[in-house]
Design a protein around this motif. Structure first.
Motif, PDB file in Angstrom:
ATOM      1  N   GLN A  37       0.671  -1.131  -0.198  1.00 29.30           N
ATOM      2  CA  GLN A  37       0.106   0.052   0.081  1.00 29.30           C
ATOM      3  C   GLN A  37       0.983   1.136  -0.006  1.00 29.30           C
ATOM      4  O   GLN A  37       0.774   2.130  -1.019  1.00 29.30           O
ATOM      5  N   ASP A  38       1.545   1.368   1.182  1.00 25.91           N
ATOM      6  CA  ASP A  38       2.363   2.721   1.182  1.00 25.91           C
ATOM      7  C   ASP A  38       3.867   2.221   1.654  1.00 25.91           C
ATOM      8  O   ASP A  38       3.794   1.143   2.432  1.00 25.91           O
ATOM      9  N   GLY A  39       4.673   3.358   1.705  1.00 24.05           N
ATOM     10  CA  GLY A  39       5.992   2.943   2.487  1.00 24.05           C
ATOM     11  C   GLY A  39       6.797   2.098   1.745  1.00 24.05           C
ATOM     12  O   GLY A  39       6.660   1.962   0.198  1.00 24.05           O
ATOM     13  N   CYS A  40       7.947   2.114   2.008  1.00 23.00           N
ATOM     14  CA  CYS A  40       9.292   1.369   1.578  1.00 23.00           C
ATOM     15  C   CYS A  40       8.926  -0.177   1.391  1.00 23.00           C
ATOM     16  O   CYS A  40       8.467  -0.532   2.248  1.00 23.00           O
ATOM     17  N   CYS A  41       9.372  -0.454   0.273  1.00 25.40           N
ATOM     18  CA  CYS A  41       9.021  -2.042   0.099  1.00 25.40           C
ATOM     19  C   CYS A  41       9.853  -2.825   0.823  1.00 25.40           C
ATOM     20  O   CYS A  41       9.352  -3.698   1.362  1.00 25.40           O
ATOM     21  N   PHE A  42      10.900  -2.510   1.105  1.00 24.36           N
ATOM     22  CA  PHE A  42      11.811  -3.308   1.814  1.00 24.36           C
ATOM     23  C   PHE A  42      11.812  -3.183   3.474  1.00 24.36           C
ATOM     24  O   PHE A  42      12.322  -3.982   4.168  1.00 24.36           O
ATOM     25  N   GLU A  43      10.982  -2.242   3.770  1.00 27.83           N
ATOM     26  CA  GLU A  43      10.473  -2.357   5.279  1.00 27.83           C
ATOM     27  C   GLU A  43       9.061  -3.054   5.378  1.00 27.83           C
ATOM     28  O   GLU A  43       8.654  -3.345   6.506  1.00 27.83           O
ATOM     29  N   ASN A  44       8.766  -3.933   4.249  1.00 29.21           N
ATOM     30  CA  ASN A  44       7.458  -4.838   4.621  1.00 29.21           C
ATOM     31  C   ASN A  44       8.008  -6.121   4.786  1.00 29.21           C
ATOM     32  O   ASN A  44       8.834  -6.768   3.875  1.00 29.21           O
ATOM     33  N   PRO A  45       7.493  -6.638   5.557  1.00 24.45           N
ATOM     34  CA  PRO A  45       7.962  -8.072   5.948  1.00 24.45           C
ATOM     35  C   PRO A  45       7.425  -9.085   4.898  1.00 24.45           C
ATOM     36  O   PRO A  45       7.936 -10.105   4.700  1.00 24.45           O
TER      37      PRO A  45
END
Length: 533
Positions: A37-45
């Motif tokens: 949805q939002d934010g950095c891809c690499f912060e997404n588990p």
């Protein structure tokens, strides 16, 4: 020892390559689907879960193709082909395969399947060739072997954890109880984006079609409908639904080629109106028609099953209901399921024998000639401008527009069809209302249900009535605050025409909450989609 070190080094290099491919695939999946949805891809588990499952998948495919057992090799070949088909789809369309596309694969008829053969070959052709090439390399050139215990254990363990979550989740349990398994498959698809996710969703979509098989009348009216209905003013209501029709290719809306001379004349006369700035509620037929003929909304399908459809409301207020469609739009069994669920509530269902829409006028005349019912509601579903375009017009269209491209010729054929239908209606009734619009637009020479291109939402809307109460101002009253008439308003327009009053508060809320159901199953404000273009 040296031979062992070389083999170990080769295995490590190949594993790094597979990890790199998995990371790229996980990144593309998250950024090009509705998973991120939002934010950095690499912060997404989810990115790391996707990376691990994809890497395990690739290693298992490698091991399968390298096997000496033919059956295992065949499975490896199949899954590699499915994975490469996903990649091929992304290269061609710039996005991952959406749930809407997968649903459309299941919920279609043989005519539409054949019509999409060319597009399918563009995707699966390169994937099939590449699969053969990679399989040859793994069998004949690369002799690296992997131990599958770790990747197989991880793959199965994660699947068991997901299964446990799904079994204990109360909202998903309620959907499963109703016979809808797609929400469970969506979760599996998010964790296993490579091949297994799509396969599980296709299977879930197929097994969920039984929820559309019930043809019993629904008793409950939508809360927006005020009862009892009044005696309707219209003897004959004909709603004509076009297919894949992009409004900017209509001369009635300013296109430079004379694609719609008949419609321009018909809907410009007294009692008629050519409505500007209209858009569909969705980019797929299976989603758009239910939001026209039922109180289905982009956020949920609940109203489809809980509230009377427009067909059932028409019958309740003493209209005889008809569903008339071209051969290309046949409803076969429980397939074409989502809108077939509504269609099968009609008292008369007829399909023309020819795929050309011009022949529908004869079917309509046969209906009106034989049936003396005082009140009739007729839904007409055209083949319209669905791909392949070359199947949607004839020599008369080519002679009328000798230098036009194929898509424009399909619009011209639709124009002739509307004229033929209008002539029949005029012949048999002097108290009628006709609406012509389309289920969705079209990205010309590409298709629809792809990405966020606005062309797949921009549609015509034309109206004519012999009843002075239902004029252009009547239609304009349903326009939203953003200046557009949404396909979500069709159900309310038809409700009024059928003699039903609508709760004004509910109508104003819906009218000014203009949103569309995107191909990736997200709900997006139409103004946001408009501003992107």
């Amino acid at each position: 020892m040296k031979s062992y070190e070389i083999a170990r080094s080769s295995r490590l290099i190949l594993l790094l390559i597979y990890t790199f491919i998995s990371a790229i695939f996980a990144f593309i999946y998250l950024t090009k689907s509705n998973a991120q949805q939002d934010g950095c891809c690499f912060e997404n588990p989810l990115f790391y879960l996707n990376l691990v499952t994809t890497l395990c998948f690739i290693v298992l495919v490698h091991k399968s193709i390298s096997s000496n057992h033919k059956l295992i090799v065949a499975f490896g070949f199949l899954f590699l082909f499915l994975f490469l088909s996903e990649i091929s789809y992304f290269i061609f369309y710039g996005e991952m395969i959406s749930e809407g596309v997968l649903d459309s694969i299941i919920e279609t008829n043989s005519q539409e399947v054949m019509s999409m053969t060319k597009q399918a070959l563009i995707i699966i052709g390169p994937a099939f060739i590449t699969t053969f090439l990679i399989a040859f390399i793994l069998k004949k050139i690369i002799s690296v072997k992997f131990n599958v215990f770790i990747p197989l254990s991880l793959y199965i363990l994660m699947l068991l954890v997901i299964s446990l979550f799904l079994i204990t989740n109360s909202s998903i349990k309620a959907e499963i109880k109703r016979g809808d398994y797609k929400s469970t498959a969506e979760i599996v698809r998010r964790i296993y984006p490579a091949a297994l996710g799509n396969l599980s969703y296709l299977f879930a979509s197929y097994t969920s079609t039984d929820i559309y098989s019930n043809t019993h009348e629904i008793e409950k009216f939508n809360k927006a409908i005020l009862l009892p209905p009044s005696k309707p003013d219209n003897d004959l209501i004909v709603f004509i639904m076009g297919e894949s029709s992009l409004v900017t290719r209509y001369s009635a809306y300013g296109y430079h080629k004379q694609t719609t001379p008949f419609m321009t004349n018909i809907f410009s006369q007294n009692g008629g109106c050519i409505i500007s700035n209209s858009h569909s509620a969705a980019a797929f037929t299976r989603d758009s028609i239910p939001m026209t003929l039922s109180f289905n909304v982009p956020e949920s399908d609940d109203n489809l099953f809980d509230n009377k459809s427009i067909i059932e409301m028409a019958k309740f207020n003493h209209y005889k209901t008809y569903w008339l469609a071209s051969a290309a739009q046949q409803i076969q069994g429980t397939f074409n399921t989502k809108f077939g669920f509504i269609a099968r509530k009609s008292e008369v269902i007829t399909f023309s024998e020819d795929s050309l829409d011009i022949n529908l006028s004869q079917s309509l005349e046969d209906m009106l000639q034989k049936d003396n019912s005082p009140k009739k509601f007729i839904f007409v579903h055209l083949r319209g401008s669905h791909q392949p375009y070359t199947k949607g017009y004839d020599e008369i269209d080519k002679q009328a527009l000798p230098d036009a491209e194929a898509y424009d010729l399909t619009i011209h054929h639709t124009d002739r069809t509307i004229k033929a239908l209008y002539d029949v209606i005029n012949k048999y009734s002097n108290n009628y209302t006709i609406i012509y619009t389309s289920d969705h637009g079209e990205i010309v020479n590409v298709g629809h249900g792809i990405g966020d291109n606005i062309d797949q939402f921009l549609i015509p809307f034309m109206f004519i009535s012999t009843n002075q109460r239902y004029n252009c101002q009547f239609i304009e009253s349903f326009r939203g605050s953003d200046g557009y008439l949404s396909g979500l308003m069709n159900k309310y327009i038809l409700s009024n025409l059928l003699g039903y009053e609508i709760d004004q508060g509910t109508l104003d809320k819906e009218k000014n909450n203009d949103r569309v159901f995107m191909p990736n199953s997200r709900v997006m404000p139409f103004s946001k989609l408009l501003n992107k273009h």
